[in-house]
Motif scaffolding. Structure first.
Motif, PDB file in Angstrom:
ATOM      1  N   GLY A   1       8.547  -0.436  11.448  1.00 37.69           N
ATOM      2  CA  GLY A   1       7.631  -1.359  12.125  1.00 37.69           C
ATOM      3  C   GLY A   1       6.974  -2.309  11.134  1.00 37.69           C
ATOM      4  O   GLY A   1       7.204  -2.226   9.920  1.00 37.69           O
ATOM      5  N   CYS A   2       6.152  -3.208  11.671  1.00 35.03           N
ATOM      6  CA  CYS A   2       5.449  -4.192  10.849  1.00 35.03           C
ATOM      7  C   CYS A   2       3.965  -4.152  11.187  1.00 35.03           C
ATOM      8  O   CYS A   2       3.545  -4.658  12.233  1.00 35.03           O
ATOM      9  N   ALA A   3       3.178  -3.548  10.317  1.00 30.64           N
ATOM     10  CA  ALA A   3       1.744  -3.401  10.568  1.00 30.64           C
ATOM     11  C   ALA A   3       1.033  -4.741  10.594  1.00 30.64           C
ATOM     12  O   ALA A   3      -0.017  -4.887  11.232  1.00 30.64           O
ATOM     13  N   ALA A   4       1.587  -5.753   9.911  1.00 25.54           N
ATOM     14  CA  ALA A   4       0.932  -7.058   9.847  1.00 25.54           C
ATOM     15  C   ALA A   4       0.892  -7.750  11.207  1.00 25.54           C
ATOM     16  O   ALA A   4      -0.006  -8.559  11.471  1.00 25.54           O
ATOM     17  N   LEU A   5       1.850  -7.458  12.081  1.00 27.08           N
ATOM     18  CA  LEU A   5       1.898  -8.132  13.378  1.00 27.08           C
ATOM     19  C   LEU A   5       0.641  -7.894  14.195  1.00 27.08           C
ATOM     20  O   LEU A   5       0.189  -8.774  14.924  1.00 27.08           O
ATOM     21  N   GLY A   6       0.072  -6.726  14.088  1.00 31.04           N
ATOM     22  CA  GLY A   6      -1.163  -6.431  14.811  1.00 31.04           C
ATOM     23  C   GLY A   6      -2.341  -6.215  13.895  1.00 31.04           C
ATOM     24  O   GLY A   6      -3.397  -5.753  14.332  1.00 31.04           O
ATOM     25  N   GLY A   7      -2.177  -6.542  12.613  1.00 30.28           N
ATOM     26  CA  GLY A   7      -3.215  -6.286  11.629  1.00 30.28           C
ATOM     27  C   GLY A   7      -3.797  -7.547  11.033  1.00 30.28           C
ATOM     28  O   GLY A   7      -3.870  -8.590  11.689  1.00 30.28           O
ATOM     29  N   ILE A   8      -4.196  -7.460   9.776  1.00 42.76           N
ATOM     30  CA  ILE A   8      -4.781  -8.602   9.065  1.00 42.76           C
ATOM     31  C   ILE A   8      -3.642  -9.513   8.616  1.00 42.76           C
ATOM     32  O   ILE A   8      -2.813  -9.118   7.798  1.00 42.76           O
ATOM     33  N   SER A   9      -3.610 -10.731   9.141  1.00 43.96           N
ATOM     34  CA  SER A   9      -2.453 -11.602   8.924  1.00 43.96           C
ATOM     35  C   SER A   9      -2.849 -13.026   8.541  1.00 43.96           C
ATOM     36  O   SER A   9      -2.051 -13.949   8.703  1.00 43.96           O
ATOM     37  N   ARG A  10      -4.033 -13.206   8.010  1.00 41.44           N
ATOM     38  CA  ARG A  10      -4.519 -14.552   7.686  1.00 41.44           C
ATOM     39  C   ARG A  10      -3.605 -15.287   6.721  1.00 41.44           C
ATOM     40  O   ARG A  10      -3.392 -16.494   6.840  1.00 41.44           O
ATOM     41  N   THR A  11      -3.044 -14.584   5.750  1.00 35.25           N
ATOM     42  CA  THR A  11      -2.223 -15.234   4.726  1.00 35.25           C
ATOM     43  C   THR A  11      -0.727 -15.160   5.029  1.00 35.25           C
ATOM     44  O   THR A  11       0.083 -15.574   4.205  1.00 35.25           O
TER      45      THR A  11
ATOM     46  N   ASP B   1       0.817  -1.218   0.000  1.00 35.23           N
ATOM     47  CA  ASP B   1       0.000   0.000   0.000  1.00 35.23           C
ATOM     48  C   ASP B   1       0.851   1.268   0.000  1.00 35.23           C
ATOM     49  O   ASP B   1       0.352   2.372  -0.225  1.00 35.23           O
ATOM     50  N   GLY B   2       2.150   1.112   0.257  1.00 35.74           N
ATOM     51  CA  GLY B   2       3.063   2.250   0.173  1.00 35.74           C
ATOM     52  C   GLY B   2       2.985   3.213   1.333  1.00 35.74           C
ATOM     53  O   GLY B   2       3.722   4.206   1.369  1.00 35.74           O
ATOM     54  N   GLU B   3       2.123   2.950   2.312  1.00 34.24           N
ATOM     55  CA  GLU B   3       1.915   3.901   3.404  1.00 34.24           C
ATOM     56  C   GLU B   3       2.052   3.270   4.786  1.00 34.24           C
ATOM     57  O   GLU B   3       2.530   3.914   5.713  1.00 34.24           O
ATOM     58  N   SER B   4       1.613   2.021   4.945  1.00 31.48           N
ATOM     59  CA  SER B   4       1.630   1.379   6.258  1.00 31.48           C
ATOM     60  C   SER B   4       3.063   1.161   6.738  1.00 31.48           C
ATOM     61  O   SER B   4       4.013   1.127   5.950  1.00 31.48           O
ATOM     62  N   ALA B   5       3.204   0.968   8.046  1.00 32.16           N
ATOM     63  CA  ALA B   5       4.502   0.628   8.611  1.00 32.16           C
ATOM     64  C   ALA B   5       4.967  -0.704   8.025  1.00 32.16           C
ATOM     65  O   ALA B   5       4.246  -1.694   8.070  1.00 32.16           O
ATOM     66  N   CYS B   6       6.152  -0.714   7.460  1.00 25.64           N
ATOM     67  CA  CYS B   6       6.678  -1.936   6.829  1.00 25.64           C
ATOM     68  C   CYS B   6       8.201  -1.893   6.837  1.00 25.64           C
ATOM     69  O   CYS B   6       8.808  -1.080   6.139  1.00 25.64           O
ATOM     70  N   ASN B   7       8.797  -2.766   7.624  1.00 25.96           N
ATOM     71  CA  ASN B   7      10.253  -2.813   7.716  1.00 25.96           C
ATOM     72  C   ASN B   7      10.911  -3.272   6.420  1.00 25.96           C
ATOM     73  O   ASN B   7      12.081  -2.983   6.183  1.00 25.96           O
ATOM     74  N   LYS B   8      10.167  -3.983   5.606  1.00 34.62           N
ATOM     75  CA  LYS B   8      10.722  -4.451   4.336  1.00 34.62           C
ATOM     76  C   LYS B   8      10.831  -3.297   3.335  1.00 34.62           C
ATOM     77  O   LYS B   8      11.777  -3.218   2.558  1.00 34.62           O
ATOM     78  N   ARG B   9       9.841  -2.420   3.364  1.00 31.15           N
ATOM     79  CA  ARG B   9       9.838  -1.268   2.450  1.00 31.15           C
ATOM     80  C   ARG B   9      10.612  -0.085   3.034  1.00 31.15           C
ATOM     81  O   ARG B   9      11.328   0.618   2.337  1.00 31.15           O
TER      82      ARG B   9
ATOM     83  N   ASP C   1      16.691  -9.448  11.413  1.00 29.65           N
ATOM     84  CA  ASP C   1      16.698  -8.014  11.734  1.00 29.65           C
ATOM     85  C   ASP C   1      16.798  -7.136  10.495  1.00 29.65           C
ATOM     86  O   ASP C   1      16.793  -5.912  10.603  1.00 29.65           O
ATOM     87  N   THR C   2      16.899  -7.758   9.310  1.00 28.89           N
ATOM     88  CA  THR C   2      17.051  -6.990   8.062  1.00 28.89           C
ATOM     89  C   THR C   2      16.050  -7.484   7.013  1.00 28.89           C
ATOM     90  O   THR C   2      16.441  -8.044   5.984  1.00 28.89           O
ATOM     91  N   PRO C   3      14.761  -7.302   7.250  1.00 29.69           N
ATOM     92  CA  PRO C   3      13.764  -7.821   6.303  1.00 29.69           C
ATOM     93  C   PRO C   3      13.817  -7.180   4.930  1.00 29.69           C
ATOM     94  O   PRO C   3      13.269  -7.726   3.968  1.00 29.69           O
TER      95      PRO C   3
END
Length: 331
Positions: A137-147, A124-132, A198-200
């Motif tokens: 941070g990692c929004a998936a850890l507390g977000g939608i993570s079904r997949t 999405d280009g906006e959420s917290a994402c350590n890979k991008r 530590d380096t996603p």
């Protein structure tokens, strides 16, 4: 819109030199991932170097039983190749199940090795994402993570590796051939896909400007009896919730050789070495298949939304092995 310049490469060394010299220059092959991420503003290169004219699309059946696949070979061509279908049916099947027909006709094998995760927070280009954006941070850890992944995760990233064919290639101990400004390199596929740790943001050991030139499938006779089983939310084109690449040989009811890898559940294509270790030399029974699957998935770390994945993976692994051994001894 951010302007991008475009250059069509005429030779391998020239393409490598051009990209290596500028951190804001990327290779462009099939474009099925790169163009999407450009449109979404996730990738922002200053220049694209089109490599489609390079002589890297061949598929060669090697005399000792392996196959060498050019990095620009299209997924559809590799899936239909007679040597691949005969010697490595799990690769052909993984390619057919890995994308729609339109994408298979465009996507290159080298590009598939480097495709980016399908995590919505990354894209999405906006959420917290350590890979991008490392450190955000990692929004998936507390977000939608079904997949999302349950193996190889870290506190910094739980994005699932998206490739189907990479799962089959990991099971086969494939090798990735590359060209750099300093010459040729060969990467064992086991070390080609990195866990986030530590380096996603670092997904591969490649240098900037290092170009994949070929994928080598080494000889493996038991791969002639192999399969790729994919479980997904819908039968039409969809990413795997769980997948299994399996090859096995059985003699007098005992497993004499086995290769296993899992997809849809790991931050990288997951080689099931613990399961292989338990199965090798054991009777080919559903009970042993189930025990091996339980051991392999014992390290899974789940969220509330993807807690179903370890059990689904266990059942899928057992089903794949039962299907391959249903007709008795396989050599």
């Amino acid at each position: 819109m951010r302007p991008i310049s475009y250059l069509r490469a005429e030779d391998i060394d020239g393409a490598v030199r051009t990209v290596t010299a500028d951190p804001d220059t990327h290779f462009l092959a099939g474009g099925t991932t790169e163009v999407d991420l450009l449109r979404q503003g996730v990738l922002t290169p200053r220049r694209l170097v089109d490599i489609n004219r390079l002589q890297l699309a061949g598929i060669e059946a090697l005399p000792e039983g392996g196959v060498r696949i050019g990095a620009l070979a299209r997924m559809s061509d590799v899936a239909a190749d007679p040597a691949v279908r005969e010697r490595f049916p799990l690769v052909s099947r993984a390619l057919v199940l890995g994308a729609s027909a339109q994408l298979r006709h465009m996507a290159s094998m080298g590009g598939n090795m480097l495709q980016k995760v399908r995590c919505g927070y990354y894209r999405d280009g906006e959420s917290a994402c350590n890979k991008r954006r490392p450190g955000s941070g990692c929004a998936a850890l507390g977000g939608i993570s079904r997949t999302h992944a349950v193996l190889g995760t870290s506190e910094h990233c739980i994005a699932t590796h998206p490739s189907d064919v990479a799962v089959a290639l990991v099971a086969l101990d494939a090798r990735i051939h590359t060209r750099t400004s300093g010459g040729e390199r060969v990467h064992d596929i086991d070390g080609f896909f990195l866990e986030p740790g530590d380096t996603p943001d670092r997904e591969h050991p490649l240098e900037h400007g290092e170009l994949i030139t070929a994928i080598e499938l080494p000889p493996l006779p038991l791969a002639r009896h192999s399969s790729y089983l994919k479980v997904r939310d819908r039968e039409s084109y969809e990413f795997a919730l769980v997948s299994v690449a399996a090859a096995i040989s059985v003699e007098s009811g005992v497993i004499s050789g086995v290769r296993l890898a899992l997809g849809g559940i790991g931050t990288r294509p997951w080689r099931a070495r613990r399961a292989e270790e338990l199965l090798l030399g054991a009777p080919a029974t559903p009970e042993n298949f189930a025990r091996a699957a339980r051991e392999e998935l014992s390290a899974a770390r789940t969220t509330a939304m993807n807690a179903f994945k370890p059990e689904l993976a266990r059942r899928t692994l057992v089903r794949a092995l039962e299907t391959l051994t249903r007709d008795g001894d396989r050599r």
